[in-house]
Structure formats: structure tokens, C-alpha cells
Scaffold this active site. Structure first.
Site, PDB file in Angstrom:
ATOM      1  N   ASP A   1      -9.895   3.389  -3.414  1.00 59.25           N
ATOM      2  CA  ASP A   1     -10.607   2.185  -2.973  1.00 59.25           C
ATOM      3  C   ASP A   1     -12.023   2.105  -3.529  1.00 59.25           C
ATOM      4  O   ASP A   1     -12.715   3.115  -3.692  1.00 59.25           O
ATOM      5  CB  ASP A   1     -10.685   2.168  -1.449  1.00 59.25           C
ATOM      6  CG  ASP A   1      -9.343   1.884  -0.802  1.00 59.25           C
ATOM      7  OD1 ASP A   1      -8.376   1.609  -1.526  1.00 59.25           O
ATOM      8  OD2 ASP A   1      -9.264   1.950   0.442  1.00 59.25           O
TER       9      ASP A   1
ATOM     10  N   GLU B   1      -0.722   1.881  -5.009  1.00 55.50           N
ATOM     11  CA  GLU B   1      -0.552   3.306  -4.717  1.00 55.50           C
ATOM     12  C   GLU B   1      -1.644   4.144  -5.384  1.00 55.50           C
ATOM     13  O   GLU B   1      -1.494   5.361  -5.542  1.00 55.50           O
ATOM     14  CB  GLU B   1       0.863   3.769  -5.074  1.00 55.50           C
ATOM     15  CG  GLU B   1       1.269   3.677  -6.514  1.00 55.50           C
ATOM     16  CD  GLU B   1       0.755   4.816  -7.374  1.00 55.50           C
ATOM     17  OE1 GLU B   1       1.223   5.943  -7.268  1.00 55.50           O
ATOM     18  OE2 GLU B   1      -0.148   4.541  -8.199  1.00 55.50           O
ATOM     19  N   TRP B   2      -2.763   3.484  -5.767  1.00 60.10           N
ATOM     20  CA  TRP B   2      -4.016   4.141  -6.156  1.00 60.10           C
ATOM     21  C   TRP B   2      -3.946   4.867  -7.498  1.00 60.10           C
ATOM     22  O   TRP B   2      -4.819   5.680  -7.814  1.00 60.10           O
ATOM     23  CB  TRP B   2      -4.495   5.101  -5.056  1.00 60.10           C
ATOM     24  CG  TRP B   2      -4.255   4.598  -3.670  1.00 60.10           C
ATOM     25  CD1 TRP B   2      -4.489   3.336  -3.191  1.00 60.10           C
ATOM     26  CD2 TRP B   2      -3.700   5.331  -2.574  1.00 60.10           C
ATOM     27  NE1 TRP B   2      -4.127   3.232  -1.870  1.00 60.10           N
ATOM     28  CE2 TRP B   2      -3.637   4.454  -1.461  1.00 60.10           C
ATOM     29  CE3 TRP B   2      -3.279   6.654  -2.415  1.00 60.10           C
ATOM     30  CZ2 TRP B   2      -3.147   4.846  -0.214  1.00 60.10           C
ATOM     31  CZ3 TRP B   2      -2.799   7.044  -1.169  1.00 60.10           C
ATOM     32  CH2 TRP B   2      -2.734   6.139  -0.094  1.00 60.10           C
ATOM     33  N   GLY B   3      -2.912   4.604  -8.267  1.00 60.39           N
ATOM     34  CA  GLY B   3      -2.795   5.225  -9.580  1.00 60.39           C
ATOM     35  C   GLY B   3      -2.292   6.655  -9.558  1.00 60.39           C
ATOM     36  O   GLY B   3      -2.258   7.322 -10.598  1.00 60.39           O
TER      37      GLY B   3
ATOM     38  N   ASP C   1       0.820  -1.210   0.000  1.00 62.55           N
ATOM     39  CA  ASP C   1       0.000   0.000   0.000  1.00 62.55           C
ATOM     40  C   ASP C   1       0.860   1.269   0.000  1.00 62.55           C
ATOM     41  O   ASP C   1       2.085   1.199  -0.057  1.00 62.55           O
ATOM     42  CB  ASP C   1      -0.937  -0.048   1.213  1.00 62.55           C
ATOM     43  CG  ASP C   1      -2.333   0.449   0.904  1.00 62.55           C
ATOM     44  OD1 ASP C   1      -2.486   1.273  -0.020  1.00 62.55           O
ATOM     45  OD2 ASP C   1      -3.282   0.023   1.587  1.00 62.55           O
TER      46      ASP C   1
END
Length: 440
Positions: free
Chosen positions: A239, A217-219, A184
Site C-alpha cells: 500500500d 495481491e501486492w505484487g 484484495d
């Protein structure tokens, strides 16, 4: 290094020219003692550069990973007993045999402090026999085990992160025998994402155990542009949530995204996916929240069309027969797991809020999804004989104007005629019609 080698070679050549009386034996000696070693050094340098570039384990995740993750339902309320029972359920329900082989333990598995030597410590209350015993149990069920940590100093739930301990943690994961690492991006102030994930990737490779590396890393730093040689999959958005079908949920310091909102963000990234390097739109919410059967079916279908990792996130102990039937539909899973490894994309919109998505499959077959985004039942009339299905990125197309092909309803597992006749049907709100076009 290249500059030094080049200088030494030039100096040797200059020296050889001064001595015009050198014999052939002398020339051979110079070649063997100076030039050949220099050439070998250059070759070795090239090999080392290529090794660094191709640092990840290449043979992993040649199709999108499938499994189950603890976070969506349980967050940090996890335990040894939960994981063992989940492993049992993956087997007894038929999910393992359908392809769900990774059991991934998310955030909250460790104690709040590392030990005196800097090692992560499994929470002794949640895991009284340690993580290794749980991993061995999961492996005994014919499953693979995944674990979670974070590139920052703390995980998203406030447990010890990996920053500064990358090689130490990777060695410990290899010793324990994990097969998958979700990594994460919380508490990462001051970190460069590409550098941080590359460091962890190198640590995994050095530890020697093939581990699927999932970048989470959520883009934010567009990992699809740089992570192909770093990990096997990378998150493309924030998320997912099961609170709504087509919205963004404001959580104050961050946002969560519905399946349809994530799908919209994912669609343009199809050129970057392929065997061993997948766009990850986050875990499945099938069976969670208040989704209808049609919404669950559409959600699962679109993740398959996008060649997404299929990570279930529901409570398997309370799973309804309908949810299980959706998650284990072999025909839909086959579209996701197609060995060609091409992510589908949106082709067009039709009337009544219906989107048309296409996905090339092996053996010149194609999957076509008619997704009703609207809140009302849609009347669909689609004239195949006017269409050319085209994926310009992968240079593939199927011309339906002059050739006719048989088509099948994937969910109903039944023939629907051929492309020489218009497709006329109704699609309920928030539902989908998934078609497979068969090669002759």
C-alpha cells in the site's frame, strides 16, 4: 481428450485398410462418420482452450482506469450518504469530465456475516437502502461503480471474503450492475494467487457482465508474468502512504511505501504494461498528508508517465483549488491516457539528483520528465542534440542528434523552444519539469 480421439482415428484407419474392396462411397461414408467428427472435435477442443486462455473481457480498460476510491481517506468509515455526495462532487468539480469515471467503494461495505444462503449483505446501517440503490444513483450521474472484496476468507478489515463463494459473488455483482471489482489478498493462507485470481476471473466472465478486474495481491507472486489474461490491472507493491515523500513506513506486520519508493519498484516493469493490462502502483495520494504542491505535481506526473491507473483517494469535499487543478490537468492526463499505452521508464540521471524519464506517445511524440528527487533546488542543463530517446522493448526511438523538434512545458502549457538549444532551468526540490516533444 486428444489421446482418445487419436486412438479412435487410428483404429478407423486400420479397419479401412483391412477391407481392400471398399468402394469410394464406403470411403466417403467413413470420412463423414468418423474422421470429420474427430477433426471437428479437435477444432472444438482448440476453441475451448483458447476461450479459457482469453477468459477476461478484452474490450475493457484500453487506457488506464481513472476514478476515485474510498480507502485512502475514509477506510471503513463509509456510508450511502458519503458515496452519493462523492458522486455529486465528481460531477460538479469537473473530475468526471476530466476522465475520473469509476467510483470505487472499498473495504467495509458489507455486514460481518453472509446471509443464510451464503450471499453478502450490505451493512444496513451504512447503506439503509442497499448497495443496488447506491449503484443506480452513481450510474445516474454518468459514472461507473466499483466494489471491493478479497480472495481470502476475510477482507483486510475483517469482513467476509470471497473464498469458496466466487461464482455466487460474481453473479450478485452482475445483478447489482457493478463495473469494477478490486480484489484484495488478505486471509489467503494456503491459496495460490494465480489459481485464486483465475477462478474469480472465470466467475466474472461466466456472470456475463463486463467488469474491470483489479488484482490487488501486492505484487507478491509477480502477477505481471501471468495475469494478462486474468485481469485488466494488477498491483505491483504494498500500500501507498502519504506520511512521507521518499521512505518506507514500518507498520509492524506490514509496510507502506511512499510515492517515490513505489515508483522505484514499478520502473522495471514497463515491458509488461499495455492496453487492457496495466501495472498498478496503487491509488493517488494527491491532496493527502502534508505533501507540498510540488510533491503533488511530481507524484501525479510520474503516475502519468508510468501509464498508471489514476484513482484519486482524497476527500473531495475538502479539496483545495490547487489539488483540483493538479488532478484535472488535461495535458498530464493525456500523457497517462495516451492510446499507444506504453509505460514510461527511467532513461538516465543528471547532476543534482535529477532523474530523466521518457514515455513514447502516439504520432511519434514523446513525454520527458525531469524529476528532482533531492532536497535542494537543482540546476538543470540538458543538451537535447546529444540524445537518442529509445524504448528498446517497443522498438521505438527518437534521434535528436540530427533533427530538431518543438518542445512544450506540459504543466505551464507553453512552448519552450526546440531541441536544437540546450534546456537550462531550475527545478525546486521534490518537483518536476514535464516536457512534451512534438512531432513535425
Amino acid at each position: 481428450m486428444k489421446k482418445i480421439i487419436k486412438t479412435n482415428i487410428c483404429a478407423s484407419i486400420k479397419a479401412s485398410k483391412i477391407s481392400n474392396s471398399s468402394s469410394n462411397m464406403h470411403q466417403n461414408s467413413w470420412y463423414n462418420s468418423v474422421l470429420l467428427p474427430a477433426i471437428l472435435l479437435l477444432l472444438l477442443f482448440g476453441i475451448l482452450i483458447n476461450t479459457v486462455k482469453a477468459q477476461k473481457f478484452k474490450e475493457l480498460a484500453l487506457t488506464p482506469p481513472m476514478g476515485w476510491n474510498s480507502w485512502n481517506t475514509f477506510q471503513t468509515h463509509i456510508s450511502e450518504d458519503l458515496i452519493k455526495k462523492t458522486a455529486d462532487k465528481l460531477v460538479s468539480s469537473g473530475m468526471r469530465d476530466a476522465g475520473y469515471t469509476y467510483l470505487v467503494l472499498d473495504d467495509g461495505w458489507m455486514s460481518m456475516q453472509r446471509d443464510s444462503l451464503g450471499y453478502l449483505v450490505p451493512d444496513p446501517v451504512k447503506f439503509p437502502h442497499g448497495i443496488k440503490a447506491v449503484i443506480d444513483y452513481v450510474h445516474s450521474k454518468g459514472l461507473k461503480f466499483g466494489l471491493y472484496n478479497c480472495a481470502g476468507t476475510l477482507t483486510c478489515a475483517g469482513y467476509p471474503g470471497t473464498r469458496g463463494h466466487e461464482y455466487q459473488d460474481a453473479r450478485r455483482y452482475a445483478e447489482w450492475g457493478i463495473d469494477y471489482l478490486k480484489f484484495d489478498w488478505c486471509s489467503s493462507d494456503g491459496l495460490n494467487a494465480q489459481e485464486a485470481y483465475t477462478t474469480m476471473s472465470k466467475a466474472i466472465k461466466k456472470a456475463g457482465r463486463p467488469i474491470v478486474f483489479s488484482l490487488c495481491e501486492w505484487g507478491s507472486s509477480q502477477p505481471w508474468n501471468w495475469a494478462t489474461n486474468v485481469g485488466q490491472l494488477w498491483r505491483t507493491t504494498g500500500d501507498i502512504t502519504a506520511e512521507c515523500w521518499d521512505c518506507i513506513v514500518d507498520k509492524g506486520s506490514y509496510s507502506q511505501y511512499s510515492p517515490m519508493t513505489i515508483m522505484d519498484k514499478q520502473e522495471a516493469l514497463y515491458p509488461f504494461a499495455g492496453p487492457g493490462h496495466w501495472n498498478d502502483p496503487d491509488m493517488l495520494e494527491v491532496g493527502n498528508g502534508h505533501f507540498t504542491e510540488g510533491e503533488n505535481r511530481a507524484h501525479f506526473s510520474m503516475w502519468a508517465m508510468m501509464a498508471a491507473p489514476l484513482m484519486a483517494g482524497n476527500d473531495l469535499s475538502r479539496m483545495t483549488p490547487t489539488t483540483l487543478a493538479i488532478l484535472t490537468n488535461k495535458n498530464v492526463i493525456a500523457i497517462d491516457q495516451d492510446s499507444l499505452g506504453i509505460q514510461g521508464h527511467r532513461k538516465e540521471w543528471t547532476a543534482d539528483s535529477v532523474e530523466v524519464w521518457i514515455k513514447p506517445l502516439k504520432n511519434n511524440q514523446w513525454a520527458v520528465a525531469f524529476l528532482n528527487r533531492g532536497s535542494k533546488t537543482a540546476q538543470l542543463q540538458y543538451t537535447w542534440s546529444e540524445k537518442v530517446l529509445r524504448d528498446s522493448v517497443h522498438h521505438l526511438q527518437l534521434d535528436l542528434r540530427n533533427s530538431h523538434y518543438q518542445i512544450r512545458d506540459v504543466w505551464q502549457d507553453k512552448p519552450l523552444g526546440s531541441t536544437n538549444q540546450p534546456l537550462k532551468t531550475v527545478i525546486p526540490a521534490h518537483d518536476i519539469l514535464l516536457i512534451k516533444i512534438l512531432a513535425p
